[in-house]
Write an enzyme that holds these catalytic residues in place. Structure first.
Site, mmCIF file in Angstrom:
data_model
loop_
_atom_site.group_PDB
_atom_site.id
_atom_site.type_symbol
_atom_site.label_atom_id
_atom_site.label_comp_id
_atom_site.label_asym_id
_atom_site.label_seq_id
_atom_site.Cartn_x
_atom_site.Cartn_y
_atom_site.Cartn_z
ATOM 1 N N HIS A 40 0.841 -1.205 0.000
ATOM 2 C CA HIS A 40 0.000 0.000 0.000
ATOM 3 C C HIS A 40 0.878 1.258 0.000
ATOM 4 O O HIS A 40 0.591 2.225 -0.714
ATOM 5 C CB HIS A 40 -0.878 0.043 1.257
ATOM 6 N N LYS B 214 -15.995 -7.764 4.032
ATOM 7 C CA LYS B 214 -14.868 -8.200 4.863
ATOM 8 C C LYS B 214 -15.160 -7.903 6.332
ATOM 9 O O LYS B 214 -15.850 -6.947 6.639
ATOM 10 C CB LYS B 214 -13.591 -7.438 4.459
ATOM 11 N N SER C 262 -2.898 -7.925 2.820
ATOM 12 C CA SER C 262 -3.114 -7.791 4.265
ATOM 13 C C SER C 262 -3.569 -9.094 4.912
ATOM 14 O O SER C 262 -3.190 -9.394 6.041
ATOM 15 C CB SER C 262 -4.156 -6.703 4.547
HETATM 16 P P1 ADP Z 1 -9.833 -3.508 -0.777
HETATM 17 O O1 ADP Z 1 -10.605 -4.268 0.233
HETATM 18 O O2 ADP Z 1 -10.488 -2.264 -1.242
HETATM 19 O O3 ADP Z 1 -9.269 -4.312 -1.907
HETATM 20 P P2 ADP Z 1 -7.144 -3.457 0.275
HETATM 21 O O4 ADP Z 1 -6.656 -2.797 1.513
HETATM 22 O O5 ADP Z 1 -7.012 -4.938 0.185
HETATM 23 O O6 ADP Z 1 -8.612 -2.972 0.087
HETATM 24 O O7 ADP Z 1 -6.434 -2.804 -0.981
HETATM 25 C C1 ADP Z 1 -6.553 -1.457 -1.288
HETATM 26 C C2 ADP Z 1 -5.903 -1.191 -2.610
HETATM 27 O O8 ADP Z 1 -4.509 -1.440 -2.501
HETATM 28 C C3 ADP Z 1 -6.382 -2.075 -3.748
HETATM 29 O O9 ADP Z 1 -6.347 -1.319 -4.936
HETATM 30 C C4 ADP Z 1 -5.360 -3.168 -3.808
HETATM 31 O O10 ADP Z 1 -5.250 -3.721 -5.102
HETATM 32 C C5 ADP Z 1 -4.117 -2.397 -3.453
HETATM 33 N N1 ADP Z 1 -3.090 -3.251 -2.870
HETATM 34 C C6 ADP Z 1 -3.203 -4.106 -1.841
HETATM 35 N N2 ADP Z 1 -2.034 -4.735 -1.592
HETATM 36 C C7 ADP Z 1 -1.163 -4.266 -2.511
HETATM 37 C C8 ADP Z 1 0.193 -4.544 -2.826
HETATM 38 N N3 ADP Z 1 0.892 -5.455 -2.173
HETATM 39 N N4 ADP Z 1 0.749 -3.863 -3.844
HETATM 40 C C9 ADP Z 1 0.027 -2.957 -4.528
HETATM 41 N N5 ADP Z 1 -1.250 -2.662 -4.325
HETATM 42 C C10 ADP Z 1 -1.849 -3.298 -3.322
#
Ligand code: ADP
Length: 162
Positions: free
Chosen positions: A17, A41, A128
């Site tokens: 992130h 979630k 995550s």
């Molecule tokens: P959501 O539940 O909205 O997917 P996340 O916290 O899982 O929320 O992810 C938020 C954003 O960050 C999404 O666009 C996801 O693709 C991106 N993201 C999550 N992990 C990574 C990572 N390791 N590298 C790049 N982008 C990420």
């Protein structure tokens, strides 16, 4: 001033992130990280805990703000006068869902464009839920989350065991 919203669950925020936040911060004048209540979630951390952890790790970026919202993303974006939504794309597996969301958000609000950014390849396998699982089983998550997040995560896991 070009403002972008970076929405997500951030449960908890990882180096993946942060990589996206850094890249977005170089492109846009202001990036607002928006902690969302994702109904699909059951987050480990509350909204305010997730906001607090993100604030701690992004305080060094002067053009990054953190907020939380549980309504429609495009409404939040309009309210903040943002013209872009930033999402991270790790692999093809992210594509289908992200494509659908981007088009739906455009349908809802034509003036807001979703922009996809690719993280450094070393973060493409990182998410995550894996971090939470590894930490819960006592594994080392040093490479995946900042030290301050690691401390808070380990406290949370201990408190759940009591
Ligand atoms: P959501 O539940 O909205 O997917 P996340 O916290 O899982 O929320 O992810 C938020 C954003 O960050 C999404 O666009 C996801 O693709 C991106 N993201 C999550 N992990 C990574 C990572 N390791 N590298 C790049 N982008 C990420």
């Amino acid at each position: 001033m070009k403002i972008a919203i970076y929405p997500g669950t951030f449960d908890p925020i990882t180096y993946g992130h942060i990589d996206i936040i850094e890249r977005a911060g170089e492109i846009f004048d202001k990036v607002i990280v928006m902690v969302a209540q994702n109904p699909g979630k059951q987050p480990l951390f509350s909204n305010s805990e997730r906001v607090m952890m993100i604030k701690k790790v992004v305080s060094k970026y002067k053009n990054v703000e953190v907020d939380s919202y549980d309504g429609l993303l495009v409404e939040f974006a309009k309210r903040k006068k943002a013209t872009a939504i930033v999402r991270g794309l790790r692999a093809i597996s992210d594509f289908e869902y992200e494509f659908q969301m981007a088009l739906m958000n455009r349908k809802l609000e034509d003036n807001i464009t979703t922009v996809f950014l690719m993280p450094h390849e070393k973060y493409t396998y990182l998410n995550s839920s894996l971090v939470r699982e590894i930490a819960r089983l006592g594994g080392d998550v040093t490479e995946f989350i900042p030290p301050v997040v690691r401390q808070i995560l380990s406290k949370k896991i201990k408190s759940l065991r009591k």
